[in-house]
Design a protein around this motif. Sequence first.
Motif, PDB file in Angstrom:
ATOM      1  N   SER A 213      28.657  34.644  33.293  1.00 21.62           N
ATOM      2  CA  SER A 213      27.811  35.530  34.099  1.00 21.62           C
ATOM      3  C   SER A 213      28.697  36.325  35.054  1.00 21.62           C
ATOM      4  O   SER A 213      29.663  35.785  35.596  1.00 21.62           O
ATOM      5  CB  SER A 213      26.777  34.718  34.883  1.00 21.62           C
ATOM      6  OG  SER A 213      26.040  35.562  35.746  1.00 21.62           O
ATOM      7  N   PRO A 214      28.382  37.597  35.284  1.00 21.21           N
ATOM      8  CA  PRO A 214      29.166  38.383  36.255  1.00 21.21           C
ATOM      9  C   PRO A 214      29.093  37.828  37.676  1.00 21.21           C
ATOM     10  O   PRO A 214      29.972  38.111  38.500  1.00 21.21           O
ATOM     11  CB  PRO A 214      28.539  39.779  36.167  1.00 21.21           C
ATOM     12  CG  PRO A 214      27.874  39.820  34.829  1.00 21.21           C
ATOM     13  CD  PRO A 214      27.405  38.424  34.573  1.00 21.21           C
ATOM     14  N   SER A 215      28.050  37.053  37.986  1.00 20.15           N
ATOM     15  CA  SER A 215      27.927  36.492  39.330  1.00 20.15           C
ATOM     16  C   SER A 215      29.007  35.445  39.606  1.00 20.15           C
ATOM     17  O   SER A 215      29.241  35.099  40.770  1.00 20.15           O
ATOM     18  CB  SER A 215      26.546  35.864  39.514  1.00 20.15           C
ATOM     19  OG  SER A 215      26.324  34.836  38.560  1.00 20.15           O
ATOM     20  N   TYR A 216      29.672  34.948  38.580  1.00 23.94           N
ATOM     21  CA  TYR A 216      30.739  33.975  38.776  1.00 23.94           C
ATOM     22  C   TYR A 216      32.081  34.631  39.077  1.00 23.94           C
ATOM     23  O   TYR A 216      33.041  33.938  39.373  1.00 23.94           O
ATOM     24  CB  TYR A 216      30.897  33.103  37.522  1.00 23.94           C
ATOM     25  CG  TYR A 216      29.655  32.364  37.101  1.00 23.94           C
ATOM     26  CD1 TYR A 216      28.659  32.038  38.025  1.00 23.94           C
ATOM     27  CD2 TYR A 216      29.461  31.999  35.779  1.00 23.94           C
ATOM     28  CE1 TYR A 216      27.518  31.365  37.637  1.00 23.94           C
ATOM     29  CE2 TYR A 216      28.316  31.319  35.384  1.00 23.94           C
ATOM     30  CZ  TYR A 216      27.350  31.008  36.310  1.00 23.94           C
ATOM     31  OH  TYR A 216      26.221  30.345  35.923  1.00 23.94           O
ATOM     32  N   HIS A 217      32.148  35.953  39.008  1.00 26.00           N
ATOM     33  CA  HIS A 217      33.409  36.673  39.152  1.00 26.00           C
ATOM     34  C   HIS A 217      33.391  37.529  40.421  1.00 26.00           C
ATOM     35  O   HIS A 217      32.333  37.831  40.973  1.00 26.00           O
ATOM     36  CB  HIS A 217      33.661  37.579  37.933  1.00 26.00           C
ATOM     37  CG  HIS A 217      33.717  36.834  36.631  1.00 26.00           C
ATOM     38  ND1 HIS A 217      34.885  36.353  36.089  1.00 26.00           N
ATOM     39  CD2 HIS A 217      32.729  36.492  35.759  1.00 26.00           C
ATOM     40  CE1 HIS A 217      34.632  35.751  34.931  1.00 26.00           C
ATOM     41  NE2 HIS A 217      33.322  35.823  34.715  1.00 26.00           N
ATOM     42  N   ILE A 218      34.574  37.927  40.853  1.00 27.32           N
ATOM     43  CA  ILE A 218      34.727  38.889  41.944  1.00 27.32           C
ATOM     44  C   ILE A 218      34.763  40.281  41.320  1.00 27.32           C
ATOM     45  O   ILE A 218      35.663  40.595  40.535  1.00 27.32           O
ATOM     46  CB  ILE A 218      36.014  38.625  42.757  1.00 27.32           C
ATOM     47  CG1 ILE A 218      35.956  37.215  43.349  1.00 27.32           C
ATOM     48  CG2 ILE A 218      36.196  39.676  43.843  1.00 27.32           C
ATOM     49  CD1 ILE A 218      37.231  36.829  44.090  1.00 27.32           C
ATOM     50  N   LEU A 219      33.777  41.095  41.624  1.00 26.27           N
ATOM     51  CA  LEU A 219      33.658  42.400  40.995  1.00 26.27           C
ATOM     52  C   LEU A 219      34.512  43.433  41.714  1.00 26.27           C
ATOM     53  O   LEU A 219      34.667  43.410  42.943  1.00 26.27           O
ATOM     54  CB  LEU A 219      32.193  42.853  40.979  1.00 26.27           C
ATOM     55  CG  LEU A 219      31.203  41.922  40.261  1.00 26.27           C
ATOM     56  CD1 LEU A 219      29.797  42.513  40.309  1.00 26.27           C
ATOM     57  CD2 LEU A 219      31.628  41.681  38.828  1.00 26.27           C
ATOM     58  N   ASN A 220      35.042  44.318  40.933  1.00 22.59           N
ATOM     59  CA  ASN A 220      35.792  45.448  41.494  1.00 22.59           C
ATOM     60  C   ASN A 220      34.813  46.415  42.148  1.00 22.59           C
ATOM     61  O   ASN A 220      33.831  46.816  41.529  1.00 22.59           O
ATOM     62  CB  ASN A 220      36.570  46.158  40.366  1.00 22.59           C
ATOM     63  CG  ASN A 220      37.564  47.170  40.916  1.00 22.59           C
ATOM     64  OD1 ASN A 220      37.236  47.959  41.782  1.00 22.59           O
ATOM     65  ND2 ASN A 220      38.763  47.131  40.370  1.00 22.59           N
ATOM     66  N   PRO A 221      35.024  46.803  43.391  1.00 23.06           N
ATOM     67  CA  PRO A 221      34.043  47.664  44.069  1.00 23.06           C
ATOM     68  C   PRO A 221      33.880  49.033  43.425  1.00 23.06           C
ATOM     69  O   PRO A 221      32.850  49.689  43.619  1.00 23.06           O
ATOM     70  CB  PRO A 221      34.601  47.776  45.496  1.00 23.06           C
ATOM     71  CG  PRO A 221      36.050  47.444  45.367  1.00 23.06           C
ATOM     72  CD  PRO A 221      36.161  46.464  44.256  1.00 23.06           C
ATOM     73  N   ILE A 222      34.861  49.467  42.657  1.00 20.32           N
ATOM     74  CA  ILE A 222      34.785  50.797  42.046  1.00 20.32           C
ATOM     75  C   ILE A 222      34.164  50.713  40.643  1.00 20.32           C
ATOM     76  O   ILE A 222      33.174  51.376  40.342  1.00 20.32           O
ATOM     77  CB  ILE A 222      36.181  51.444  41.994  1.00 20.32           C
ATOM     78  CG1 ILE A 222      36.733  51.593  43.410  1.00 20.32           C
ATOM     79  CG2 ILE A 222      36.113  52.805  41.299  1.00 20.32           C
ATOM     80  CD1 ILE A 222      38.147  52.131  43.462  1.00 20.32           C
ATOM     81  N   SER A 223      34.759  49.890  39.783  1.00 20.77           N
ATOM     82  CA  SER A 223      34.278  49.799  38.397  1.00 20.77           C
ATOM     83  C   SER A 223      33.154  48.803  38.223  1.00 20.77           C
ATOM     84  O   SER A 223      32.497  48.804  37.173  1.00 20.77           O
ATOM     85  CB  SER A 223      35.440  49.421  37.476  1.00 20.77           C
ATOM     86  OG  SER A 223      35.956  48.130  37.824  1.00 20.77           O
TER      87      SER A 223
END
Length: 302
Positions: A213-223
């Motif tokens: 799940s994307p909630s388990y990761h640190i997302l890039n603020p731009i992409s």
Amino acid sequence: MALNASLNKFKNELSDAATRNAQYSRPTSTAPARTGTPKLGDGAKRTHGTAFSNSQPAPAAPTNTLHSGGAGGELMTQVWNSVNYLKEKSPQSITFDYLISYLSLPVDAQKNIPLIKRILSTHDRVTYLSRSESGTGKESFQYRPFYPITNAEELKEYMGIAAQRTATGIPVKDLKDGWPDCAASLDRLEREGFILVTRQKKDNAPKTVYPDSPSYHILNPISQLPQKADTDFVDIWAKTKLPGSEIELRNALEAARLTPTSQVKEVQRGMQKKKERRKVNRKGGKTTNNHMLGILKDYTRK
């Protein structure tokens, strides 16, 4: 003259006896005479046909109920061709009439049509659709893959449910049974953080898919895509080495004043004192009903 008369009489009796014996003689055998083995000096050899000329012909092979009509008439071959065609057209459903026309059955194999329909209706890799379910007004069949996944959205939905039940992954070879061209979509979903993929070391081909799940990761603020961990954290993680054996692990735990689970617990007998059991007085004493003194009669004298 007497000798000539005796000779003629003997010849007549011999002729009569030969005639009588011919009437009761055994019938001659109709089997052909066995050819003898030629001598070495004859210079001739027996051929295979001559040597086995007296052998009995081989019995005819029993007829198989699954075969009829020669080439293309085998029942199970017709079923296999039907399932394979449904797999090629998956997830599209095919009407039974069109499926029969695709098989191009010979005339003497037309009797297998009801059997083909019955087998496909109970096949574990085929789904039967009634006239109302097919939407075409005709009975249809649809291929049933190992997993009900044919696109990226169905994979995300299935992985969301699977993550709540079990952590078992999906082999990509089974996923391709219903979604042959899934490699590009798996790469995209892995970059977006929806799945975890293990790959072959030889060609980096996807091997097994696990839920993520994307909630388990640190997302890039731009992409808005999962970004990689910092290099400092990666270096610290790589430099941290685990003990190579259980003995080293135990020594490290004892050095940190931690008790390893493999340590044998020694029980000191002197520290444990046996508790003395308190004796309970079970002797029955004299009981009186003092609260009933004005009501009951006193019979102690009797």
